[in-house]
Design an enzyme around this catalytic site. Structure first.
Site, PDB file in Angstrom:
ATOM      1  CD  GLN A  83      -2.718   1.098   2.579  1.00  0.00           C
ATOM      2  OE1 GLN A  83      -2.383   0.395   3.535  1.00  0.00           O
ATOM      3  NE2 GLN A  83      -3.829   1.812   2.604  1.00  0.00           N
ATOM      4  N   GLY A  84       0.775   2.058  -1.051  1.00  0.00           N
ATOM      5  CA  GLY A  84       1.534   3.296  -1.157  1.00  0.00           C
ATOM      6  C   GLY A  84       0.682   4.507  -0.853  1.00  0.00           C
ATOM      7  CB  SER A  93       1.512   6.618   5.212  1.00  0.00           C
ATOM      8  OG  SER A  93       0.296   6.252   5.809  1.00  0.00           O
ATOM      9  CD  GLU A 150      -6.282  -0.018   6.388  1.00  0.00           C
ATOM     10  OE1 GLU A 150      -5.187  -0.186   6.939  1.00  0.00           O
ATOM     11  OE2 GLU A 150      -6.618   1.056   5.863  1.00  0.00           O
ATOM     12  CB  SER A 207      -5.421   7.606  15.145  1.00  0.00           C
ATOM     13  OG  SER A 207      -6.210   8.773  15.048  1.00  0.00           O
ATOM     14  CG  ASN A 208      -8.079   3.676  18.987  1.00  0.00           C
ATOM     15  OD1 ASN A 208      -8.161   3.148  17.867  1.00  0.00           O
ATOM     16  ND2 ASN A 208      -7.887   2.973  20.089  1.00  0.00           N
ATOM     17  CD  GLU A 209      -5.831   9.334  19.580  1.00  0.00           C
ATOM     18  OE1 GLU A 209      -5.272   9.034  20.635  1.00  0.00           O
ATOM     19  OE2 GLU A 209      -5.645   8.706  18.510  1.00  0.00           O
TER      20      GLU A 209
END
Length: 403
Positions: free
Chosen positions: A126-127, A129, A245, A388-390
């Protein structure tokens, strides 16, 4: 609301268990139980067995290997694979790029890529980030300029998991730098990793492992036919992919297996003159995690039951953010429990992270002990990746609570 399995679903679960029992190599299962890495070929061989059975990509269209299963059947397969434990199908292939190509790709791309993707004849990475574009993915700076029948890609991707194994990479690149909004002007392009100008550099993690990489693109020439869907519509396809995902990201089955193993070890390890499993402080910590896991499993079944009732199978459900938050917290809690069990036996450092190199030193304590500390540190990432959980809490506040 009916949260129990139907007789047909129980029969399917039994079929899955029998298949795993009869086909999963014992040495692979042993490594997974002990928290050790398995090799690339182990993953490939197992996915090909699943694909031959028709179980590698059940959520894909039937024309490309799908099964038209209910959400509950998909849950059962994933839960049993994780509980066994057995290798799960490679997510980059089956949950990410495969559904994107099946939904937005043209007929030639489907014929070329989907069968090989399902059978793991092509290993994808996966490209997405970049150093300055992780949570803010739309801020990516990798560019793809059109020159005739090709795109010329320049830029850098980071945290690219298992790129050292990959045959192809799916890349988000900016094709219109002048777009009014940063989410606009991004395209989704498939790139052969053997193309000149691609450099893969390993990133060594705190646990000593080589799991993620930097991938550099220097004037990489890619045929324009490798563009998926429309130019500058890549952000829409990326959102679709990221929704897929999160399928199974709660990893209820994996946490069940780890708690079983922790109980087994706690009956062997001693706390003074008694077994650790009999220590009140440990039993309380273990019970807390087990209760949370049971609540998570029921919540996941409730989400699946609602999907079955409403017919919204395949659409991202904002309640999956709840599953992601609690699932990641429980997985991290299991690593803390295992450290409680093995204690100082987790301190020796295993220098080699090669799954085929067991080294010459005799293990100290149970085989799980050597991996307890590295896994503890590595799994701090679980509350970050996949959103992220945030960010998940923001989704819950907006989409469920209406704030």
């Amino acid at each position: 609301m009916e949260l129990s399995f139907s007789p047909e679903e129980i029969a399917f679960r039994d079929e899955v268990r029998a298949f795993i029992r009869d086909n999963l190599p014992g040495d692979v299962q042993k490594r997974l139980i002990e928290g050790r890495e398995i090799g690339k070929q182990d993953i490939v061989d197992w996915q090909r067995k699943l694909n031959a059975k028709g179980w590698a990509v059940p959520h894909w269209p039937r024309a490309w290997g799908g099964q038209d299963w209910s959400p509950v059947q998909e849950f059962i397969l994933l839960d049993e694979l994780q509980s066994a434990p057995a290798p799960s199908p490679l997510p980059f292939n089956v949950s990410m790029v495969g559904p994107v190509i099946a939904t937005f790709g043209n007929d030639e791309q489907k014929r070329k890529f989907l069968p090989a993707t399902a059978n793991l004849d092509i290993w994808w990475c996966q490209g997405f980030s970049e150093p300055g574009a992780g949570s803010d993915l739309a801020g990516l700076k990798t560019t793809a300029r059109r020159e005739g029948d090709h795109y010329i890609i320049n830029g850098q991707k980071t945290w690219t998991t298992l790129a050292q194994y990959a045959d192809w990479i799916f890349v988000l690149a900016r094709t219109d730098p002048g777009a009014e909004k940063k989410q606009q002007g991004i395209s989704f392009i498939l790139v052969d990793m053997k193309t000149p100008g691609i450099t893969v550099r390993p990133i060594q993690l705190i646990d000593g492992g080589h799991e993620v990489n930097e991938v550099w693109f220097d004037e990489v020439k890619v045929p324009a036919e490798n563009l998926v869907g429309e130019e500058n519509k890549g952000w829409d396809y990326a959102k679709f992919l990221l929704g897929n995902e999160r399928t199974g990201i709660a990893r209820v089955g994996a946490s069940k297996q780890r708690l079983r193993r922790i109980r087994e070890l706690a009956t062997i390890e001693r706390a003074g003159d008694a077994r650790l499993i009999d220590a009140p402080w440990f039993r309380e910590k273990l019970a807390d995690v087990e209760i949370d896991l049971k609540a998570l499993e029921i919540t996941q079944l409730r989400v699946l039951a609602e999907a079955r009732k409403s017919g919204k199978h395949g659409r991202p459900d904002p309640k999956s953010s709840i599953l992601k938050i609690k699932g990641s917290e429980i997985q991290q809690a299991t690593t803390e429990l295992l450290l409680d069990v093995v204690g100082p036996l987790a301190m020796p450092f295993q220098g080699s992270t090669d799954p085929d190199d067991d080294g010459n030193a005799m293990p100290i304590g149970p085989d799980d002990a050597a991996e307890a500390a590295p896994t503890y540190f590595n799994w701090r990432k679980i509350s970050i990746y996949g959103g992220s959980n945030e960010i998940q809490r923001n989704i819950i506040a907006k989409a469920i609570l209406g704030f």
